[in-house]
Design a protein around this motif. Structure first.
Motif: not given
Length: 482
Positions: A88-91, A95-98, A277-278, A314-320
């Protein structure tokens, strides 16, 4: 690693008739996440035909058995939660948490409607005139076409698919082409859970062909759409003109009213989370902060600090905050930043396209705050669908409610206050389908209805909870005299 998905029609994974495919790319760096077919009316017709053929088998299956398949689907999704969130984050970019929260929501939706399938039935009434019985019986509509958006690419398909299947409809899903992969994984899970061939079908392709065909096909009985107001209004008109039950949930211009009694620090956190957010790519995102003049300056200082504290990347790297899903969406937000400046709003921070280093290949913008916004400015009236917040000063509560209601949309609204009378008045007078007190405008419970007013919705049927079951079913009244 690039993933390859095909259409899913009649229990088989199959490509488009033309063989044409498209690449789904990561909005962070442009890397290919997956390839999917580019389908047309031929594949759409095949999917509808498969759904029609499966109708009797799926509708005739006892509710508890349908529910067992939905529950098993939830279990499969649960076991793959980490993979689904990363996809989901990749496409999509969030952020990964979301993304993890959204995947969990999809899991919970399948569990919820699995149990609802057990209880789906009717009521028994006391007859008059000596009849032997009087009752109601709930029936599925038949074939349901679901047209889903890219911004919640697993949660929204889940909250349409699960209730449609729970009551016995067969389904054709058309996902958004910007982020179809994680939705395709729902279909994969349903297949593994043992759903009969044809009960669920997936067709990837442009709305101008696949979506248009679904809204006009004689064998489609219901159409459920989520997306922009302009397209949703067209889908609704096209569907109902062809005799279908239809619902469309569309855009928002959602306000948070911050009153003079509000805890300003709390208000800043609520508005900031709702606005950024998002990446602001939510129909329920907080687009307007309507703030009492007594706390206005303090609020503006706080929300500027909030926006500037966020890391974008990058959401996979911890960005807000992640990127926009596409270059086109980024350009739309940048255009509204320019419009706000030209209208005379005070540009407090953000709104710049981020470039250099890790930003060059992505669709990044810094979160933007504009103050001194007038209620009739375009930035205060039109949906931006990006991390751009308009802060509007008001002199009292009455003006605040008037400004909050003074737009063409009415999806979600919130108030931050310490006064119960203001809470109650806002709840009563807010022209929106969702009203929140001391909460952000985003975020929904799955077991209560969701939908908007005005241009935010066709306001025919709500989604989620029992309302989701109501849209996908009709009531048959049975009189017995035997």
């Amino acid at each position: 690693m690039t993933q390859t998905y095909e259409n899913y029609i009649g229990g088989e994974w199959t490509g488009s008739e033309s063989g044409e495919t498209t690449e789904v790319t990561n909005p962070v760096d442009g890397e290919v996440v997956s390839t999917v077919p580019v389908s047309s009316t031929a594949e759409t017709d095949a999917a509808v035909a498969a759904a029609v053929e499966a109708t009797d088998e799926w509708a005739g299956m006892p509710g508890p058995e349908r529910g067992a398949i939905l529950r098993e689907t939830g279990e499969i999704l649960k076991n793959r939660k980490a993979e689904l969130a990363e996809t989901l984050t990749s496409e999509e970019g969030k952020p990964l948490g979301e993304a993890q929260g959204e995947v969990q929501r999809a899991i919970d939706i399948f569990y919820y409607y699995a149990e609802k399938a057990r209880d789906f039935g009717g009521t028994v009434k006391q007859p008059s005139g000596g009849r032997a019985g009087l009752s109601t019986k709930k029936e599925p509509l038949g074939v349901a076409a679901l047209i889903t958006p890219w911004n919640y690419p697993i949660a929204i398909p889940a909250w349409k698919i699960a209730p449609a299947l729970a009551v016995g409809n067969t389904v054709v899903v058309k996902p958004a082409m910007q982020a179809p992969t994680v939705g395709a994984k729902i279909i994969e899970a349903l297949d593994e859970a043992g759903i009969p061939d044809g009960a669920i079908n997936l067709v990837c392709g442009p709305g101008s062909e696949v979506g248009e065909r679904l809204t006009t096909h004689d064998d489609v009985d219901a159409v459920s759409f989520t997306g922009s107001a302009s397209i949703g209004e067209h889908v609704y008109e096209q569907s109902t003109a062809n005799g279908k039950r239809a619902q469309a949930e569309m855009g928002g211009k959602n306000p948070t009213l911050v009153t003079s009694s509000a805890d300003v620090d709390k208000a800043v956190d609520i508005v900031g989370a709702g606005a950024f957010g998002g990446t602001g790519q939510a129909c329920t995102a907080t687009s307007r902060a309507i703030v009492h003049e007594d706390v206005y300056d303090e609020f503006v200082d706080g929300i500027v600090d909030y926006a500037e504290s966020l890391t974008v990347g990058d959401g996979l790297e911890g960005a807000d905050m992640g990127p926009h899903v596409s270059q086109g969406e980024l350009e739309g937000s940048l255009e509204y930043v320019d419009i706000a400046k030209s209208e005379g709003a005070t540009h407090e921070t953000g709104g710049e396209e981020l470039t250099g280093d890790d930003y060059d290949a992505g669709n990044f913008i810094s979160p933007a705050v504009f103050s001194d916004v007038e209620p009739d400015m375009r930035i205060a009236q039109e949906e931006v669908f990006g991390p751009v917040l308009a802060v509007i000063p008001v002199s009292d509560f009455e003006e605040g409610v008037e400004v909050a209601n003074g737009v063409d949309y009415g999806l979600s609204a919130s108030i931050v206050t310490e006064k119960v009378d203001e809470e109650n008045a806002f709840i009563e007078r807010s022209e929106s389908g969702v009203v929140k007190v001391n909460e952000k405008t985003t975020g929904l419970e799955l077991h209560v209805p969701f939908g908007g007013l005005k241009r935010s919705s066709t306001n025919t049927y709500r989604e989620q909870g029992d309302a989701g079951l109501e849209f996908f079913s009709y009531i048959k009244t049975v009189y017995r005299n035997s």
